[in-house]
Design a protein around this motif. Structure first.
Motif, PDB file in Angstrom:
ATOM      1  N   GLN A  64       0.799  -1.216   0.000  1.00  0.00           N
ATOM      2  CA  GLN A  64       0.000   0.000   0.000  1.00  0.00           C
ATOM      3  C   GLN A  64       0.838   1.275   0.000  1.00  0.00           C
ATOM      4  N   GLU A  65       2.064   1.215   0.516  1.00  0.00           N
ATOM      5  CA  GLU A  65       2.943   2.384   0.481  1.00  0.00           C
ATOM      6  C   GLU A  65       3.623   2.479  -0.886  1.00  0.00           C
ATOM      7  N   SER A  66       4.267   3.618  -1.120  1.00  0.00           N
ATOM      8  CA  SER A  66       4.970   3.801  -2.394  1.00  0.00           C
ATOM      9  C   SER A  66       6.347   3.158  -2.388  1.00  0.00           C
ATOM     10  N   SER A 244       1.803   1.417  -3.833  1.00  0.00           N
ATOM     11  CA  SER A 244       0.703   2.388  -3.718  1.00  0.00           C
ATOM     12  C   SER A 244      -0.623   1.739  -4.090  1.00  0.00           C
TER      13      SER A 244
END
Length: 458
Positions: A64-66, A244
């Motif tokens: 979910q993070e970049s 992301s």
């Protein structure tokens, strides 16, 4: 007629929902077929993905993070281009750690803290310049030695030893560990109210390898950039690291898994023989994974604490010092009450500090930042002896690790919760790794994950 229309409308909805798992509903480039899909690109997810690649598996990671790396945090000072590790500081000196860094040609060195320590009651600002708590873990280690299995998994005896089920505050009193209680609290960051937690969680948070690392070498990167490992892993995974992005629907069975993933460029369908989950398996994270009653009944029992980290400047604090929060109440062994800052730590850049902050449950970012600012201002006034404060704390970056330290009640542990949780390995083509299945220590987690790889690659 109205009933028939409603029935047809409902039928159409079912068709639409079923269609999201149909490859024909997507452009060819948006259908990803792999051997294994890893959900969560933190420490364990990244380790698993890279090692599965080395075993010849086709892997895709959803994060979910970049970026990858989870609790690893990096800040680069734009003025000096200096790299600051503000999350994970060091790693146990295990062969699995040395080998993983060596795979990416990243040299390791001995970790050290080059700063003097000041203890202070952050709530009042009172300084304790001539008072140092005990860090003699010998008596505590004797108890760890009674439960060597805690550092490798959740294979608890049946019945579970009574001491492991005690609230940790009672365990401290029973075994006369009052002198070391504060040191355990400061080492078990993110564990919430440790005096109320079941003892087993604290013995896993501050386990044998961790205590050994306090007196012997732990490792960090030569460039003081622990994110370098995940940066190189991200490059190697290339398009097979879908960052992301989040899973918004799942279909799991004994024949494999299908995940619908929302990405910045639209939806993708991932089809894989096996799924490895490395995110915290609480109900909030897992509810979209097509849970059955057995899985739902386990994941909903978890509660959690939170751990927040900030990098700050403009503090007026003297450089080359780290500040540790210590209370004044001997009834709670001088352990501060949460929410509170654990420590304020200097960095290689003069005037920049990173702050570790603990909460017993999730807290709003604005509230955490406000408390950090107020605390730093109070501490600065105590140090310079002034009642005035003209400089406002500046936040350079901030990261919340919520949920952190998944836990269940004493009654759940006693009744065999972790036997049921471990029995999920391989169920409906799904395997699990991460802190909820062991602890928050990367070296131990990589060993744990290594043991899962043969069944995943079979």
């Amino acid at each position: 007629m109205k009933f028939l229309a409603a029935l047809l409308s409902s039928f159409g909805l079912v068709i639409a929902l079923g269609g999201q798992f149909d490859p024909e509903s997507y452009d060819r480039d948006d259908v990803v077929t792999r051997d294994i899909v890893v959900v969560g690109g933190g420490s364990t997810g990244t380790y698993a993905a890279i090692n599965l690649l080395d075993l010849g598996q086709k892997v895709v990671v959803v994060e979910q993070e970049s970026v990858l790396g989870g609790h690893t945090g990096i800040y680069i000072d734009p003025q000096t281009n200096t790299t600051i590790d503000y999350g994970v500081q060091s790693f146990a000196n295990f062969s699995v750690v040395r080998e993983f860094f060596a795979r990416f040609h990243i040299p390791l060195v001995r970790f050290s803290v080059n700063a003097s320590t000041i203890y202070a009651d952050f709530e009042s600002g009172e300084l304790f310049l001539n008072s140092t708590p005990s860090y003699d873990f010998d008596a505590y280690k004797a108890h760890l030695n009674r439960y060597p299995y805690l550092s490798t998994g959740w294979d608890l005896p049946d019945p579970v030893p009574e001491d492991l089920l005690l609230p940790f505050g009672e365990f401290i009193n029973k075994h006369s560990l009052q002198d070391i209680a504060y040191a355990i609290w400061s080492s078990a960051r993110g564990s919430g109210d440790i005096l109320r937690q079941p003892t087993v969680y604290i013995l896993k948070a501050v386990d044998g390898p961790f205590v050994k690392g306090l007196s012997e070498d732990t490792l960090t990167t030569e460039g003081h950039n622990n994110y370098e490992l995940y940066e190189k892993a991200l490059r190697e995974l290339g398009p097979d690291a879908i960052v992301s992005s989040t899973v918004i629907a799942a279909q799991r069975s004994t024949d494999g898994v299908k995940l619908v993933v929302k990405t910045p460029n639209g939806k993708k369908l991932i089809s894989a023989s096996k799924l490895l989950v490395s995110v915290p398996p609480n109900l909030e994270n897992m509810e979209l994974f097509d849970l059955d009653g057995r899985e739902n009944g386990l994941f909903q029992r978890f509660n959690h604490s939170a751990w927040n980290i900030a990098v700050v400047a403009n503090t007026s604090l003297p450089t080359s010092y780290r500040f540790l929060n210590i209370g004044t109440d001997n009834g709670t062994y001088r352990i501060p009450q949460l929410p509170a800052i654990y420590s304020i730590n200097p960095t290689a850049v003069k005037g920049i500090f990173y702050v570790w902050y603990g909460v017993s449950q999730a807290a709003a970012e604005a509230d955490v930042k406000a408390d950090i600012s107020t605390t730093i201002e109070r501490l600065s006034r105590a140090i310079d002896g002034s009642n005035e404060r003209t400089r406002k704390v500046r936040f350079l970056t901030y990261k919340s690790h919520t949920p952190f330290q998944l836990a269940v009640s004493i009654e759940e542990i006693e009744s065999g919760f972790y036997r049921e949780l471990q029995a999920l390995q391989g169920y409906r083509s799904t395997w699990y790794t991460g802190a909820a299945f062991l602890s928050h220590h990367a070296g131990q987690l990589w060993n744990f994950t290594q043991a899962l790889l043969p069944s995943l690659a079979a």
